[in-house]
Design a protein around this motif. Structure first.
Motif, PDB file in Angstrom:
ATOM      1  N   SER A  26       0.822  -1.204   0.000  1.00  0.00           N
ATOM      2  CA  SER A  26       0.000   0.000   0.000  1.00  0.00           C
ATOM      3  C   SER A  26       0.862   1.263   0.000  1.00  0.00           C
ATOM      4  O   SER A  26       0.619   2.197  -0.772  1.00  0.00           O
ATOM      5  N   PHE A  27       1.881   1.290   0.854  1.00  0.00           N
ATOM      6  CA  PHE A  27       2.723   2.481   0.979  1.00  0.00           C
ATOM      7  C   PHE A  27       3.520   2.724  -0.298  1.00  0.00           C
ATOM      8  O   PHE A  27       3.661   3.871  -0.750  1.00  0.00           O
ATOM      9  N   LEU A  28       4.024   1.660  -0.906  1.00  0.00           N
ATOM     10  CA  LEU A  28       4.743   1.812  -2.174  1.00  0.00           C
ATOM     11  C   LEU A  28       3.821   2.334  -3.274  1.00  0.00           C
ATOM     12  O   LEU A  28       4.229   3.169  -4.097  1.00  0.00           O
ATOM     13  N   THR A  29       2.586   1.859  -3.287  1.00  0.00           N
ATOM     14  CA  THR A  29       1.613   2.352  -4.273  1.00  0.00           C
ATOM     15  C   THR A  29       1.319   3.825  -4.032  1.00  0.00           C
ATOM     16  O   THR A  29       1.226   4.617  -4.986  1.00  0.00           O
ATOM     17  N   PHE A  30       1.161   4.197  -2.783  1.00  0.00           N
ATOM     18  CA  PHE A  30       0.932   5.594  -2.393  1.00  0.00           C
ATOM     19  C   PHE A  30       2.065   6.478  -2.901  1.00  0.00           C
ATOM     20  O   PHE A  30       1.834   7.538  -3.506  1.00  0.00           O
ATOM     21  N   ILE A  31       3.307   6.043  -2.675  1.00  0.00           N
ATOM     22  CA  ILE A  31       4.470   6.810  -3.135  1.00  0.00           C
ATOM     23  C   ILE A  31       4.489   6.887  -4.655  1.00  0.00           C
ATOM     24  O   ILE A  31       4.795   7.939  -5.241  1.00  0.00           O
ATOM     25  N   SER A  32       4.139   5.779  -5.310  1.00  0.00           N
ATOM     26  CA  SER A  32       4.109   5.750  -6.769  1.00  0.00           C
ATOM     27  C   SER A  32       3.124   6.762  -7.330  1.00  0.00           C
ATOM     28  O   SER A  32       3.416   7.465  -8.307  1.00  0.00           O
ATOM     29  N   TYR A  33       1.946   6.848  -6.728  1.00  0.00           N
ATOM     30  CA  TYR A  33       0.957   7.844  -7.134  1.00  0.00           C
ATOM     31  C   TYR A  33       1.536   9.257  -7.058  1.00  0.00           C
ATOM     32  O   TYR A  33       1.380  10.073  -7.978  1.00  0.00           O
TER      33      TYR A  33
ATOM     34  N   ASN B 239      13.263   4.140  -9.558  1.00  0.00           N
ATOM     35  CA  ASN B 239      12.952   2.862  -8.920  1.00  0.00           C
ATOM     36  C   ASN B 239      14.107   2.306  -8.094  1.00  0.00           C
ATOM     37  O   ASN B 239      13.894   1.740  -7.019  1.00  0.00           O
ATOM     38  N   ILE B 240      15.347   2.466  -8.592  1.00  0.00           N
ATOM     39  CA  ILE B 240      16.506   2.008  -7.816  1.00  0.00           C
ATOM     40  C   ILE B 240      16.599   2.786  -6.509  1.00  0.00           C
ATOM     41  O   ILE B 240      16.845   2.209  -5.435  1.00  0.00           O
ATOM     42  N   THR B 241      16.399   4.090  -6.588  1.00  0.00           N
ATOM     43  CA  THR B 241      16.434   4.923  -5.374  1.00  0.00           C
ATOM     44  C   THR B 241      15.368   4.485  -4.388  1.00  0.00           C
ATOM     45  O   THR B 241      15.621   4.343  -3.183  1.00  0.00           O
ATOM     46  N   LEU B 242      14.153   4.260  -4.905  1.00  0.00           N
ATOM     47  CA  LEU B 242      13.032   3.868  -4.056  1.00  0.00           C
ATOM     48  C   LEU B 242      13.321   2.541  -3.353  1.00  0.00           C
ATOM     49  O   LEU B 242      13.116   2.406  -2.138  1.00  0.00           O
ATOM     50  N   HIS B 243      13.825   1.561  -4.085  1.00  0.00           N
ATOM     51  CA  HIS B 243      14.049   0.238  -3.499  1.00  0.00           C
ATOM     52  C   HIS B 243      15.325   0.176  -2.661  1.00  0.00           C
ATOM     53  O   HIS B 243      15.431  -0.685  -1.777  1.00  0.00           O
ATOM     54  N   PHE B 244      16.259   1.058  -2.917  1.00  0.00           N
ATOM     55  CA  PHE B 244      17.432   1.125  -2.040  1.00  0.00           C
ATOM     56  C   PHE B 244      17.004   1.521  -0.628  1.00  0.00           C
ATOM     57  O   PHE B 244      17.443   0.930   0.362  1.00  0.00           O
ATOM     58  N   ILE B 245      16.115   2.508  -0.540  1.00  0.00           N
ATOM     59  CA  ILE B 245      15.579   2.920   0.762  1.00  0.00           C
ATOM     60  C   ILE B 245      14.812   1.762   1.395  1.00  0.00           C
ATOM     61  O   ILE B 245      14.982   1.457   2.580  1.00  0.00           O
ATOM     62  N   GLY B 246      13.964   1.117   0.594  1.00  0.00           N
ATOM     63  CA  GLY B 246      13.197  -0.018   1.106  1.00  0.00           C
ATOM     64  C   GLY B 246      14.099  -1.150   1.556  1.00  0.00           C
ATOM     65  O   GLY B 246      13.829  -1.813   2.573  1.00  0.00           O
ATOM     66  N   PHE B 247      15.187  -1.393   0.817  1.00  0.00           N
ATOM     67  CA  PHE B 247      16.118  -2.464   1.166  1.00  0.00           C
ATOM     68  C   PHE B 247      16.776  -2.197   2.518  1.00  0.00           C
ATOM     69  O   PHE B 247      16.911  -3.111   3.342  1.00  0.00           O
ATOM     70  N   ILE B 248      17.181  -0.955   2.755  1.00  0.00           N
ATOM     71  CA  ILE B 248      17.806  -0.591   4.039  1.00  0.00           C
ATOM     72  C   ILE B 248      16.849  -0.855   5.192  1.00  0.00           C
ATOM     73  O   ILE B 248      17.212  -1.494   6.193  1.00  0.00           O
ATOM     74  N   PHE B 249      15.615  -0.370   5.060  1.00  0.00           N
ATOM     75  CA  PHE B 249      14.636  -0.595   6.130  1.00  0.00           C
ATOM     76  C   PHE B 249      14.242  -2.069   6.211  1.00  0.00           C
ATOM     77  O   PHE B 249      13.904  -2.561   7.288  1.00  0.00           O
TER      78      PHE B 249
END
Length: 562
Positions: free
Chosen positions: A51-58, A71-81
């Motif tokens: 849900s949160f990723l979809t929200f950010i995508s919007y 997308n790499i930037t977005l998933h790098f942050i997600g990978f760290i968390f």
């Protein structure tokens, strides 16, 4: 090597999704009352991440395209968390990995959803290559039937994996659905046995019904989520449990997410009536729903859904013509009559009044009252619905006779106690049946709920056999074995095909690169028109020769119908 990259991307994105679920909890909840590894959160964390990723995508698509850098930037942050989350929740991650291992074979498909070449791929490619373009609904009828699953899929576009990750999200939903149910059956000791029966029933029915990921499209993932939310609400009301206000808010936010996946889930808002009726302190309950940060997030998400629809079609919610502004009020809006025709077509198709080789002569008359029922029974019920009924009955009988034995039954009090909730479920069923009676449009979920909840109330009065939980484990193992057998058999058949969908680049699904002409416009927006067939992976925007005008205002492109 391809399979290593393919599976590596799947699990890296999965870790990023969980990381964003963890990040959501850190931002929007108060960990003083519940730590982020509390069970009240863990069963939702995967869905919250999606849900949160979809929200950010919007949000980001309003300003930038979803290319590699984004997308790499977005998933790098997600990978760290995700790593932080993994360190603190090793047991949870272990369960997720185990579940994924038992369903991973379904990820290997050679042929995508039937709408993939028509509008699923073209719209997702548009999200990857462009920021918002006003009036995209003019280019393709499918672009007027938006789902947030496209926005989620677009951020899975990464180097090496490219377009072949756009079905990952479907399996993530199935994994999180399975974890939620397993948690309620085996870990939650407070749940009564008939509730565990209901949850196991749901797992068996949906895993056997939804074994082909390629058929999920945009419709089935939401049905998985709505079933667990409704069953959890039913269980909570039955037990008269004091549900934490943060959990109420989380459930509310996930219902909003459902509306972004498919707007026909709006009918489930009817459940608020029986839920309110059964609350002693109704005002306190409403205050809990409006739990500050999460309510603000949910309200913003709903606004983003409306903005996205307005940008694409000129409607608050498409294709409801009563909610459309028309070109007289918005430059890029589609004609209200055109939206009305699309809505008529969708209802006609749902009521079996149209198909690949069939069109009813008078669709307006056909869909009225009960005119459509005979055709629906002949062309749909006895072709597709009976298969689902068969799976439901087989699962019910196998599960029932392996775990329960008959005794005197007295369910009157239980039905009286839950009359309002059961009545609301039946009301949602009737809305579905009279407006869009096809399994694809929410039918699997409401069909299951309208039968399984009353059945569970009957089961509650029966005597359990010995080793109840052990028998449920056997049922789940058998279900997973059948799931894998069907998928392995399908994969074998796909290698034997002799058409374009035969596996030639395992594990990537087949896509078609059609030739296209490039059309220059005075606005500066280049259009790409396929010379033959559907858009497939034609660059965006894919143009089908409509009579349109193109403008550029403040660095944004606008498409206007004539």
């Amino acid at each position: 090597m391809n399979i290593v990259i393919f599976l590596g991307a799947f699990y890296l994105i999965l870790l990023s999704v969980l990381g964003y679920g963890f990040l959501f909890l850190k931002i929007f909840t108060n960990s003083e009352n519940y730590p982020t590894n509390h069970d009240i959160y863990l069963k939702y964390v995967g869905f919250l991440g999606l849900s949160f990723l979809t929200f950010i995508s919007y949000i980001t698509h309003l300003f930038v395209n979803h290319g590699y850098f984004h997308n790499i930037t977005l998933h790098f942050i997600g990978f760290i968390f995700g790593i932080i989350f993994l360190i603190n929740n090793k047991k949870f991650i272990k369960y997720i990995i185990i579940i994924s291992f038992f369903v991973i074979c379904s990820l290997f498909i050679s042929k995508g959803n039937e709408d993939l070449p028509y509008y699923h791929l073209p719209y997702t490619i548009y999200l990857i290559e462009h920021k918002i373009i006003f009036g995209m609904g003019h280019l393709n009828h499918g672009f007027n039937l938006l789902s947030s699953i496209f926005y989620l899929n677009s951020i899975f576009y990464l180097p090496y994996i490219n377009l072949y990750s756009f079905h990952f999200s479907q399996l993530y939903f199935l994994i999180f659905f399975s974890f939620f149910l397993f948690n309620e059956v085996f870990k939650n000791k407070d749940n009564k046995n008939f509730i565990k029966f209901l949850y196991t029933f749901a797992f068996m029915f949906f895993v056997l019904s939804f074994n082909r990921i390629a058929e999920y499209g945009t419709d089935k993932v939401g049905q998985l989520l709505v079933v667990i939310l409704v069953m959890h609400l039913f269980n909570t009301l039955y037990e008269k449990k004091q549900i934490a206000k943060v959990e109420i808010a989380l459930i509310f936010s996930l219902f909003i997410y459902l509306f972004t996946l498919k707007t026909y889930f709006l009918t489930y808002s009817l459940l608020i009536v029986p839920i309110l009726i059964l609350q002693k302190d109704k005002l306190a309950f409403l205050k809990n729903i409006t739990y500050s940060k999460i309510f603000l997030y949910s309200f913003t998400f709903l606004c983003l859904l409306i903005i996205t629809n307005i940008v694409a079609t000129g409607c608050l919610i498409s294709p409801i013509k009563q909610l459309c502004f028309g070109p007289d009020n918005l430059l890029w809006a589609r004609k209200i009559e055109s939206i009305g025709s699309l809505n008529l077509w969708v209802e006609q198709w749902a009521k079996a009044g149209a198909g690949p080789n069939f069109r009813h002569d008078n669709p307006s008359q056909y869909i009225q009252y009960f005119n459509w029922v005979g055709g629906w029974v002949d062309r749909y019920f006895f072709n597709k619905f009976t298969d689902t009924i068969g799976i439901f009955l087989i699962v019910l009988l196998v599960l029932f006779f392996s775990t329960y034995k008959l005794e005197n039954i007295n369910i009157i009090k239980r039905y009286n106690k839950h009359f309002y909730f059961v009545f609301a479920i039946f009301l949602i069923f009737f809305v579905w049946f009279f407006k869009h009676p096809t399994l694809r449009y929410g039918g699997y979920s409401i069909f299951f709920l309208v039968l399984s909840i009353p059945i569970s109330l009957v089961v509650e009065k029966l005597k359990i056999k010995i080793n109840f939980i052990k028998k449920l484990k056997y049922m789940i193992i058998i279900t997973l074995l059948v799931f894998n057998f069907k998928n392995l058999s399908r994969i074998y058949d796909e290698f034997q095909r002799d058409d374009m969908f035969k596996y030639t680049d395992f594990p990537n699904y087949a896509i078609q690169y059609n030739k296209f002409d490039t059309i220059k416009t005075e606005s500066g927006l280049d259009l790409y028109q396929p010379t033959n067939g559907a858009c497939w992976v034609t660059p965006a925007p894919c143009y089908r020769g409509n009579d349109l005008s193109f403008y550029k205002i403040n660095n944004y492109y606008f498409i206007k119908g004539k």
